[in-house]
Design a protein around this motif. Structure first.
Motif: not given
Ligand code: GLU
Length: 369
Positions: A38-52, A170-173, A13-14
């Protein structure tokens, strides 16, 4: 050392403050985030972004200064700002060779089981296509005035994480951690590295809901943490300006605050728990006891029905539970206080035998810490 080795699906979450610059979208920041994702995705993680940031970008486009508080203006700003936001996301992720997708949600979409399952399918498809899903609230059609808005994206991100079985939110704040007291008031306030339980002390330190002094909106973050934890999803709250913050979090570095998860409750129960009830049933003490003993809810214990809902709706029972009702409100009106043997007599042979089974009953207190 934190261990995220078994993490598969991460919601990031950004917040608006991180994303905004005087020139509009903070492209430099977003470029760093894109590399990190991209680094996370290369490590095989699925990422979903929640944007404000949609409302803020729209306001800037219109040349408005200060906070936009009128609801119609916020909605207009969101409609103007959302494509601008997505334009920036597309540009920075495009440079990394990543395609993006936009998903705009309303509480109705998540509350309605059919649209929620459709949403889950769409997300799964996007993830299998290696496209990055970017979620925001559809602010132009959902308003808090009529009670159908998420309000802020902390809650939205936790609901998304919960509904798609993410392992980590991950709450990026713009705050670096949760503190044991308000750091602006108390010089001795210490950042908390790991939180296992949201104790009354921790909730108090975060300030009261909506208060001007809540630690940078910390209370809404803790509400989000509650939702995610309940779904078995861990949460890390960290400052988004830390270099390679996502990569370092996943690598186990002690950045920000980690909130441990509680045991997962089943997806369907979770869906019931976080759906907005379409009606209200009042039941007597005997029925309350029966529910607590994990028995079915029967018409005999029913004393009042409020609201206009159809079969299959999520309905609240007293202030204790939510159920999926086997009957519509009109049918329930006819069954108030009656013995179960009379159900088929009144509603026909095919009628269900109970209002709700234990598998379709969730206690609201399960949501609390
Ligand atoms: N959905 C809002 C926007 O995009 C953000 C709400 C929030 O600040 O969390 O502007």
């Amino acid at each position: 050392m934190r261990d995220f080795t078994y993490c598969k699906r991460v919601v990031v979450k950004i917040g608006t403050n991180l994303l905004s610059s005087p020139e509009g979208v903070h492209v430099e920041f977003l470029t760093k985030v894109a590399r990190d994702i991209c680094v996370l995705r290369q490590k095989g993680l699925q990422v979903i972004v929640v944007t404000s940031g949609a409302v803020g970008m729209g306001a800037r486009e219109l040349g408005l200064n200060g906070k936009v508080s009128k609801i119609n203006m916020r909605q207009a700003c969101a409609a103007i700002g959302q494509p601008l936001l997505m334009q920036s996301y597309r540009s920075v992720f495009g440079k990394e060779g990543v395609k993006i997708a936009q998903l705009l949600l309303t509480p109705e979409v998540l509350n309605n089981r059919k649209s929620y399952l459709t949403l889950r399918d769409s997300l799964e498809t996007l993830l299998s296509l290696r496209v990055l899903p970017i979620v925001n609230e559809n602010d132009s059609v959902s308003t808090s005035e009529i009670g159908n808005a998420f309000g802020e994206n902390d809650r939205l991100s936790a609901l998304v994480a919960s509904k798609i079985d993410a392992d980590l939110l991950i709450l990026m704040t713009d705050i670096d951690a949760l503190y044991d007291a308000d750091p602006r008031i108390n010089r001795n306030a210490k950042p908390l590295e790991i939180v296992d339980e949201l104790t009354p002390e921790i909730l108090a330190a975060a300030g009261s809901a909506g208060s001007a002094h809540s630690t940078g909106g910390m209370r809404t973050k803790l509400d989000a943490v509650k939702i995610a934890r309940r779904a078995g999803c861990r949460v890390v709250l960290a400052h988004g300006n830390n270099e390679r913050v996502l990569e370092r979090i996943i690598a186990g570095e002690s950045l920000g605050t980690l909130f441990l998860a509680r045991p997962r409750i089943k997806n369907r129960k979770r869906w019931i728990l976080y759906s907005r009830p379409e009606g209200f049933l009042r039941i007597d003490e005997g029925a309350v006891r029966a529910l607590r003993e994990h028995r079915s809810l029967l018409p005999k214990g029913l004393s009042a029905v409020e609201g206009d809902f159809s079969t299959g709706a999520v309905v609240q029972v007293n202030d204790m539970a939510k159920i999926i009702s086997n009957f519509s409100s009109a049918e329930l009106q006819k069954l108030i206080g009656l013995h179960s043997s009379r159900i088929t007599e009144i509603l026909g042979k095919e009628a269900p035998a109970v209002i709700a089974r234990p598998e379709e009953t969730v206690f609201i207190d399960e949501r609390d810490e």
